[in-house]
Design an enzyme around this catalytic site. Structure first.
Site, PDB file in Angstrom:
ATOM      1  CE1 TYR A 133      17.386 -45.449 -34.345  1.00 32.35           C
ATOM      2  CE2 TYR A 133      15.377 -44.310 -33.723  1.00 32.35           C
ATOM      3  CZ  TYR A 133      16.129 -45.457 -33.758  1.00 32.35           C
ATOM      4  OH  TYR A 133      15.632 -46.621 -33.207  1.00 32.35           O
ATOM      5  CE  LYS A 137      15.045 -47.734 -36.404  1.00 31.68           C
ATOM      6  NZ  LYS A 137      15.225 -49.192 -36.574  1.00 31.68           N
TER       7      LYS A 137
END
Ligand SMILES: NC(=O)c1ccc[n+]([C@@H]2O[C@H](COP(=O)([O-])OP(=O)(O)OC[C@H]3O[C@@H](n4cnc5c(N)ncnc54)[C@H](OP(=O)(O)O)[C@@H]3O)[C@@H](O)[C@H]2O)c1
Length: 273
Positions: A133, A137
């Protein structure tokens, strides 16, 4: 946050094309100034269909703001997350946004418009199990910096939003995925990482429960989308404001200690069960 933002902007009189993935959701959200469009950001034909919708608009092809908000949370230790799950995380949270941005840029160049990329506190800090994740990002943050510097001379602004805990559906879905990946670990891996994953799940649930309501987050999205002189980055919530600042000034090992101290209470709770 996407729906709350679409409603906020529609309420302010903007005509909003809101990406949804099902006809049921389209019917559920359709309202004055709020036009749903079927858009899975990993499906090139669906992106093309949205381009055609804008290009063929009876009032002329005009797009002033693109908000790249779609996202999923995949939590698992680097060692254990299957490669296809790594790829899927990046397909949705990074490559999908790049594909949509490429497709919409000709319109935005024409209007001197704006791109708003929804990153995360995870775009500045990578805790254990957040490799995929946060990886996607962090990459979105870097792409946004490059894009901002490329497009400034052409009158298109690029803004990043970094939410901390916001009460939405993301954590619930993320926890389901984290539990699924926990089940697919070998016994050895579960001995190594089981308690960490359980602690992270508890921390994420607590973080989200005490998070900012989506409607309040939508006000920050609306500012990022419409402010005359937008900042390059907007955080949402006190957690994001504080930790993004700490990440900038603390040496790595000091930040390791802060993050470990934040997680510790959730560890003991997890181990007591
Ligand atoms: N909530 C938080 O605490 C938090 C913190 C930091 C950052 N963020 C970021 O904020 C953004 C919005 O998340 P949220 O919290 O509002 O979560 P959410 O309630 O789960 O909403 C995420 C949305 O993304 C959509 N989506 C997922 N995969 C997609 C795809 N392939 N193509 C198009 N749409 C897709 C989902 O559609 P379906 O409804 O069809 O599944 C859903 O509407 C995400 O980028 C997330 O990473 C959230």
């Amino acid at each position: 946050m996407g729906l709350a933002t679409a409603r906020e902007l529609a309420g302010r009189g903007y005509h909003v094309l809101a990406g949804v993935r099902s006809v049921t959701d389209a019917d559920r959200i359709r309202a004055r100034n709020l036009e749903p469009v079927i858009l899975d950001v990993t499906e090139p034909e669906q992106i093309e269909a949205v381009v055609a919708r804008i290009a063929n608009d009876p009032m002329g092809p005009k797009l002033t703001v693109l908000i790249n908000n779609a996202g999923i949370a995949v939590n698992a230790p680097v060692e254990t997350l299957p490669l296809d799950a790594w790829r899927h995380q990046f397909e949705v949270n990074l490559f999908g946004h790049i594909a949509v941005t490429q497709a919409m840029l000709p319109f935005l160049l024409g209007t001197h418009g704006r791109i708003v990329n929804v990153s995360s506190l995870g775009g500045r800090i990578a805790m254990g199990t957040y490799g995929a994740y946060a990886g996607a990002k962090f990459a979105l943050e870097a792409v946004s910096d490059a894009l901002r510097r490329e497009l400034a001379p052409h009158g298109v602004s690029v803004v990043v939003i970094e939410p901390g805990g916001v009460t939405t559906e993301m954590t619930g879905h993320g926890i389901e995925r984290a539990r699924h990946f926990l089940e697919t670990m070998t016994d050895d891996q579960r001995r190594r990482y089981g308690a960490l994953v359980e602690a992270i799940i508890r921390q994420a649930a607590a973080f989200t429960a005490s998070g900012v309501p989506a409607d309040r987050a939508a006000l920050v999205f609306a500012t990022a989308a419409t402010a005359g002189r937008p900042k390059t980055r907007y955080t949402i919530g006190r957690d994001a404001a504080m930790l993004t600042r700490l990440a900038r000034i603390l040496p790595d090992r000091a930040l390791d200690r802060v993050l470990a101290a934040n997680l510790r209470p959730h560890f003991s709770a997890a181990e007591a069960h």
